[in-house]
Write a protein that holds these residues in place. Structure first.
Motif, short mmCIF file in Angstrom:
data_model
loop_
_atom_site.label_atom_id
_atom_site.label_comp_id
_atom_site.label_asym_id
_atom_site.label_seq_id
_atom_site.Cartn_x
_atom_site.Cartn_y
_atom_site.Cartn_z
N GLN A 193 -0.38 6.73 3.39
CA GLN A 193 0.30 5.49 3.78
C GLN A 193 0.51 4.59 2.56
O GLN A 193 1.54 3.93 2.42
N SER A 194 -0.48 4.57 1.68
CA SER A 194 -0.37 3.75 0.48
C SER A 194 0.77 4.23 -0.42
O SER A 194 1.53 3.42 -0.95
N PHE A 195 0.92 5.55 -0.54
CA PHE A 195 1.99 6.10 -1.37
C PHE A 195 3.36 5.82 -0.76
O PHE A 195 4.33 5.50 -1.46
N THR A 196 3.45 5.92 0.56
CA THR A 196 4.71 5.63 1.24
C THR A 196 5.15 4.19 0.98
O THR A 196 6.33 3.90 0.72
N ALA A 197 4.19 3.27 1.04
CA ALA A 197 4.48 1.86 0.79
C ALA A 197 4.92 1.64 -0.65
O ALA A 197 5.83 0.86 -0.93
N LEU A 198 4.29 2.35 -1.58
CA LEU A 198 4.65 2.21 -3.00
C LEU A 198 6.08 2.68 -3.25
O LEU A 198 6.87 1.99 -3.89
N VAL A 199 6.40 3.84 -2.73
CA VAL A 199 7.74 4.41 -2.93
C VAL A 199 8.81 3.51 -2.31
O VAL A 199 9.91 3.36 -2.86
N ALA A 200 8.50 2.91 -1.17
CA ALA A 200 9.46 2.05 -0.48
C ALA A 200 9.57 0.66 -1.09
O ALA A 200 10.43 -0.13 -0.69
N GLY A 201 8.69 0.36 -2.04
CA GLY A 201 8.72 -0.96 -2.65
C GLY A 201 8.02 -2.02 -1.83
O GLY A 201 8.11 -3.22 -2.14
N GLU A 202 7.28 -1.61 -0.79
CA GLU A 202 6.53 -2.58 0.01
C GLU A 202 5.34 -3.11 -0.78
O GLU A 202 4.89 -4.24 -0.57
N THR A 203 4.79 -2.28 -1.66
CA THR A 203 3.80 -2.71 -2.63
C THR A 203 4.33 -2.35 -4.01
O THR A 203 5.19 -1.47 -4.15
N GLN A 204 3.81 -3.00 -5.02
CA GLN A 204 4.35 -2.78 -6.38
C GLN A 204 3.51 -1.85 -7.23
O GLN A 204 3.99 -1.28 -8.20
N PHE A 205 2.23 -1.68 -6.88
CA PHE A 205 1.42 -0.75 -7.67
C PHE A 205 0.22 -0.26 -6.89
O PHE A 205 -0.13 -0.81 -5.83
N THR A 206 -0.41 0.78 -7.42
CA THR A 206 -1.61 1.33 -6.82
C THR A 206 -2.39 2.08 -7.88
O THR A 206 -1.84 2.48 -8.92
N HIS A 207 -3.66 2.26 -7.66
CA HIS A 207 -4.50 3.13 -8.47
C HIS A 207 -4.94 4.30 -7.59
O HIS A 207 -5.44 4.09 -6.49
N ASP A 208 -4.76 5.51 -8.08
CA ASP A 208 -5.17 6.67 -7.30
C ASP A 208 -5.30 7.88 -8.22
O ASP A 208 -5.18 7.77 -9.44
N ILE A 209 -5.50 9.04 -7.61
CA ILE A 209 -5.72 10.28 -8.36
C ILE A 209 -4.43 10.72 -9.03
O ILE A 209 -3.38 10.77 -8.40
#
Length: 328
Positions: A193-209
């Motif tokens: 879900q976090s990646f989907t939001a990132l790709v859609a521009g709903e969030t601007q960044f994330t930290h992950d693997i």
């Protein structure tokens, strides 16, 4: 909450476990399926890792490994479930740094003590963490540009994670502290879900693997700005390390390990630890872990792992405090 159970049974000939007798059973351990709770939704790093190891563990132990996804609470729901389960050697959890070292300081009322209520069995893999930014309507290309954008709009951007208190959450909070910027945290129920939001521009960044972010980077839907590991990852050679970009002391990593409830018979813990180490030595598993950029943590006995968990609680306590993250 929906539970997902997936039995992974033996394929072909199996190697039966050495005789290990538990107080709660007659005969060698295991003499029935072993359940391993994954405290995250399907499709994330913990889920991928456990499904990679489970068939080999089933072969070594001579019994099916049943994977049960119990997401929630930044992995604390599933971990607490195991901490309160019967210590009969048939319920374990693939816990993480966020379930243990981070959770101990993050939660005001954590329902379990990572050092006292869980029996450390063995670590499985070490996880470097990467920072990725969206490319949806955002033409930021470098770390300096990204930091400048955050500072130009304090609190106006957001970052996603797979849950409150997860490594991605704390890594992002600490990154913001180190660079002197602000952004809003948006927790999701899993990395997908976090990646989907990132790709859609709903969030601007994330930290992950890094391995989970690589596909988005190569597809052009997100941009990985750096990975936090000693050297550049061979599958993303164009992406610099955090140290190369002037963040040598920035901590962003995780690890996964198997725990049972406190009181699991010692012979069971030792037998399972040996089986995990044997599975991690398998050539096909080693190759896949290298491809995923999640190196195996081999050669650990339960005592060393238990000490490591205590050290991680002490290491992350000041970092969690400095991040300002807190769950009441």
């Amino acid at each position: 909450m929906t539970e997902r159970r997936t039995p992974l049974r033996l394929a072909g000939a199996s190697l039966m476990a050495a005789p290990v007798v538990s107080r709660a059973q007659s005969g060698p351990w295991p003499n029935r399926p072993v359940r391993v709770v994954v405290p995250f939704a399907t499709g994330g790093g913990t889920d991928i890792t456990m499904r990679l190891l489970a068939p080999k563990l089933a072969e070594i132990l001579g019994q099916p490994i049943v994977i049960e996804n119990r997401p929630g609470g930044g992995s604390t729901v599933g971990t607490d479930f195991v901490a309160k389960s019967a210590p009969d050697g048939y319920t374990f959890v693939l816990a993480t740094l966020s379930s243990t070292g981070i959770a101990a300081s993050l939660y005001a009322n954590l329902p379990y003590d990572p050092a006292k209520d869980l029996a450390a069995v063995a670590p499985t893999v070490f996880i470097p963490i990467a920072l990725a930014i969206t490319r949806h309507g955002w033409d930021v290309r470098t770390l300096p540009e990204f930091i400048a954008a955050l500072k130009a709009k304090p609190g106006g951007y957001s970052y996603g994670s797979s849950g409150i208190g997860t490594t991605g959450h704390i890594a992002s909070a600490n990154f913001l502290r180190v660079v002197g910027a602000r952004a809003e945290h948006v927790p999701y129920r899993g990395g997908g879900q976090s990646f989907t939001a990132l790709v859609a521009g709903e969030t601007q960044f994330t930290h992950d693997i890094p391995s989970l972010l690589r596909g988005f980077h190569e597809a052009g839907t997100a941009r990985v700005l750096f990975t936090n590991q000693p050297e550049r990852w061979r599958l993303l050679p164009e992406v610099p390390t955090a140290a190369e970009l002037g963040l040598p002391d920035y901590k962003a990593y995780s690890w996964y390990g198997i725990f049972g409830p406190a009181g699991v018979p010692r012979p069971v813990v030792e037998r399972f630890a040996a089986a995990i180490d044997q599975a991690l030595a398998d050539a096909a598993i080693t190759a896949r872990l290298e491809e995923l950029n999640t190196p195996a943590m081999r050669g650990w006995d339960p005592e060393r792992f238990a000490r490591y968990v205590v050290e991680e609680v002490e290491t992350w306590a000041p970092l969690v405090k400095a991040s300002g993250a807190r769950v009441e």
